[in-house]
Structure formats: structure tokens, C-alpha cells
Scaffold this active site. Structure first.
Site, mmCIF file in Angstrom:
data_model
loop_
_atom_site.group_PDB
_atom_site.id
_atom_site.type_symbol
_atom_site.label_atom_id
_atom_site.label_comp_id
_atom_site.label_asym_id
_atom_site.label_seq_id
_atom_site.Cartn_x
_atom_site.Cartn_y
_atom_site.Cartn_z
ATOM 1 N N HIS A 133 5.814 45.939 63.097
ATOM 2 C CA HIS A 133 5.833 44.659 62.391
ATOM 3 C C HIS A 133 6.803 44.776 61.222
ATOM 4 O O HIS A 133 6.533 45.465 60.240
ATOM 5 C CB HIS A 133 4.433 44.315 61.903
ATOM 6 N N HIS A 155 3.526 36.625 68.608
ATOM 7 C CA HIS A 155 3.456 37.240 67.278
ATOM 8 C C HIS A 155 2.882 38.638 67.430
ATOM 9 O O HIS A 155 3.427 39.601 66.897
ATOM 10 C CB HIS A 155 2.604 36.376 66.353
ATOM 11 N N CYS A 179 5.074 36.760 56.994
ATOM 12 C CA CYS A 179 5.508 37.148 58.338
ATOM 13 C C CYS A 179 6.209 36.035 59.112
ATOM 14 O O CYS A 179 6.783 36.285 60.167
ATOM 15 C CB CYS A 179 4.316 37.659 59.134
#
Length: 399
Positions: free
Chosen positions: A328, A293, A160
């Protein structure tokens, strides 16, 4: 080595828009991209909402100017990379020493999955062109060739944090006088592998995700691509409309706490943010906004909150998670969010955190829930925290 690196432009395609202006309009109208699965063939259709790009592969291929048999990951990449380059007004890319540093985590897996479905039924079936571009680097090379980029081509795959790490590497290429321009960011398409994998980890929400809300129950996956154009000081002086902002600081850490989870104390998160601040020569109080995030999982949001409290308390910057809109997007997330955050520095934009209602018990700071522009944001931060504690933070500065 101390030469400034500037953001000359950016491009995005994701679940809330086919271009960067479309995405901004979705933020203004409070229109997140989560919906039932439409294009991915999966047994989880109707179970887990996702933020898909609203186009099939044929439409994406026509827009990208690439063959329809190319992976969705590459098609998304080309569309966003071309928008990013066109936004600079720098003309023909062939006249510059240009690099392409692109992140992804799935490569051409969307096509590989289709191949094996047919192949396992009958070994005489399945089209080999669906597997030749399976690996992550092949996606990058396809787009670099299509863009006419020859001087430097690299692929980053660190889960990520991949897209953010692509910006760091690109900045180093410029500072070491290897290239003058780098298109840096990331791309990822939704695949059955990723949807099934995150379901196995039991961190998918069956409702639209709620980052940093006390009722959060997991993340929603998304897809897309996002790239900024990094340029040297000399090239920045040639920009018709000037640069957006400066990439003033960045840092990557790895606390290696767990294969998929962040450390409960947010050690890697804290060190990444602090390292980015140290590089930029700024103090915590100088950061006006953080694009978190903020995935919406219990672990990620809690560890990020603790790291922010350790570094910024008692004077917190404004915070929000754009993943509440885009989902995401894994390897693309650091690139997409870098574009959003760099534009925030240029235009004073603060993005809303969708569906936030209840502050976390362990961190009562509330993310902002409305869109605004024209704010005074001299310095902003973007966080990308990946599996195995691979954590990255970027600082963008208006001046």
C-alpha cells in the site's frame, strides 16, 4: 464540459520495478516486492515486510537529475513523471499548456525525521535543508519546476484516495479549458511516521499481505510514484501512437463513518463506484475488470466486497488487487494503480492477486491469480478508498 479526456501515457516506479515495463515483468513472473526493510531506518526492521523501491537516495537522485538532499518522495515523483511524459512522444512539454497535479501524504517527512534525530541530541546539529521541503506542496513544486511545468501546479492530500483524486482534478482542468495536458497521479516514500502509525492502528501484517483472502491479517506498506498523462481531444489527435484509453468516468464520495475505517456496509465505496459508472454512461455489466483497493485488512476488504456485491451481483467482473505486489503506497497508490488499470484497458491486461488461497466467507468471489494480456476489456475500473471514508473510483474505456 463534455470534452473527452484521454490517457496519453504513464510512468511508475515502485517496489516491483524501477519503470512501468519492469513492473509488468514482475507481474508476469509473479514477483511481489515485499521484503525486509533495507533503506528506511526503523526499529521495525525484520518485523514488518515492506515494498521498498530497490535503490538508495543517491541512486534515485542521479536518475532523477535532482540534488541528493531532496526528499525521497520528490525523487520518486520526478522519475515516474518523466517516464510518463516520455511515453507520450509529444516532445517538449513547454509547447503545451501543461499542469501538474500530484498527490502525497508524507511530503518531505523522510528528511525531516533525520533532521530531528540529530537536533534532539544537540540543538546545534541538524541540517535545515532537511526541513525546508517538509510540507506536501513543496514536493509537487520541486518536481514541477524540474519538469518545466508552469501553467498549473496543485497538490492533493486525501490519504489513500489522493492519487485517484489527482486524476479527477486534472480531468476537470482539461474539460474547463484551463490546460491542455496534465500529469496526474501521486508519490509517497516510506517513513518512520507512517510505519509506526499503521502499526499503532494494528493493521500491519508481519507476513506478505493477502488481499481478499479469508486468512488476511493486514496490509504491507510500500512506496513509489505513478502518473498518467491526461490530454484533451485536440492533443490526443497529435499522439504518434494514439492514446491508451479514455478516462470515461470518475466519482469521489465521503461517508465520514470513521477517522480511519470504512463503513461496514461499504456505503462510500458503493457510491463512488456507482457515481463513476453514472458519469461514464455505463452499466455494471459493462465493467470487465476492477483493480481493487484491496489492502488486505479485515475492514477494507470486507466493506469493498459488500459494495461490489451490492452494485454488481450476480454478474461480477474479474477482480484483483495489485497491492498484493506493490504494497500500500498510500498517496501514490491511486496514481500507480491508475497507470496499471489504464494500461489494462489498452492491452487487455488482467493482473494477478498474489497469495490468494481461501475465499472470504462473506464474499465467495475469488480474485484472479494469474497474469494475462490480450483480453477483451472495453471498460475497467480502479478503486481507491481512503481514511475518513474518502472514496474514489475511476473508469477507463478503450474506445
Amino acid at each position: 464540459m463534455s470534452e473527452p479526456v484521454w490517457i496519453a501515457g504513464g510512468g511508475v516506479i515502485c517496489g516491483i520495478g524501477a519503470s512501468l515495463p519492469d513492473c509488468l515483468e514482475a507481474f508476469r513472473r509473479m514477483q511481489p516486492g515485499m521484503d525486509d526493510v533495507q533503506y528506511l531506518h526503523t526499529a521495525h526492521r525484520g518485523v514488518f515486510p515492506v515494498a521498498e523501491v530497490k535503490a538508495d537516495n543517491a541512486a534515485l537522485a542521479a536518475r532523477a537529475g535532482m540534488p541528493a538532499h531532496i526528499s525521497r518522495t520528490a525523487l520518486l515523483s520526478k522519475i515516474a513523471a518523466r517516464e510518463a511524459w516520455d511515453s507520450t512522444g509529444l516532445g517538449n512539454i513547454a509547447q503545451y499548456r501543461a499542469g501538474f497535479v500530484s498527490a502525497n501524504t508524507v511530503g518531505g517527512m523522510d528528511k525531516t525525521e533525520d533532521f530531528f534525530a540529530a537536533y534532539l541530541q544537540d540543538p546545534r546539529k541538524g541540517r535545515l535543508q532537511q526541513v525546508v521541503h517538509h510540507e506536501c506542496g513543496s514536493v509537487t513544486e520541486l518536481v514541477a519546476d524540474s519538469m518545466g511545468i508552469r501553467h498549473h501546479v496543485s497538490t492533493i492530500s486525501t490519504a489513500c484516495s489522493s492519487g485517484a483524486n489527482a486524476l479527477m482534478y486534472g480531468a476537470r482542468l482539461i474539460r474547463n479549458n484551463i490546460v491542455d495536458i496534465v500529469l496526474a497521479g501521486g508519490t509517497d516514500a516510506l517513513t518512520r511516521f507512517t510505519l509506526n502509525g499503521f502499526n499503532t492502528l494494528m493493521i500491519l501484517d508481519q507476513q506478505p499481505c493477502r488481499p481478499f483472502d479469508d486468512t488476511r491479517a493486514g496490509l504491507n506498506l510500500g512506496e513509489g510514484a505513478g502518473y498518467v498523462v491526461l490530454v484533451s481531444d485536440a492533443v490526443a489527435k497529435r499522439l504518434p501512437n494514439g492514446p491508451w484509453c479514455r478516462l470515461s468516468g470518475y466519482a469521489n464520495t465521503s461517508d465520514a463513518y470513521h477517522q480511519t475505517a470504512s463503513s461496514p456496509e461499504g456505503t462510500g465505496n458503493y457510491l463512488a463506484m456507482k457515481g463513476a459508472l453514472d458519469m461514464s454512461g455505463l452499466q455494471p455489466a459493462d465493467i470487465a475488470y476492477i483493480n481493487l483497493h484491496g489492502t488486505g485488512t479485515q475492514n477494507n476488504d470486507s466493506s469493498e466486497a459488500k459494495a461490489i456485491e451490492r452494485l454488481f451481483a450476480p454478474h461480477y467482473p474479474v477482480v484483483s488487487s495489485t497491492k498484493s505486489f506493490t504494497g500500500h503506497t498510500l498517496g501514490a497508490s491511486g496514481g500507480i494503480e491508475a497507470v496499471f488499470t489504464a494500461l489494462a484497458a489498452q492491452q487487455g491486461i488482467i493482473y494477478p492477486n498474489a497469495r490468494f488461497t481461501t475465499p472470504m466467507k462473506e464474499w465467495p468471489v475469488a480474485p484472479v491469480t494469474t497474469f494475462s494480456s490480450g483480453n477483451r476489456l472495453a471498460h475497467v475500473m480502479s478503486n481507491s478508498f481512503g481514511f475518513a471514508g474518502n472514496c474514489s473510483s475511476l473508469v477507463f474505456s478503450k474506445e
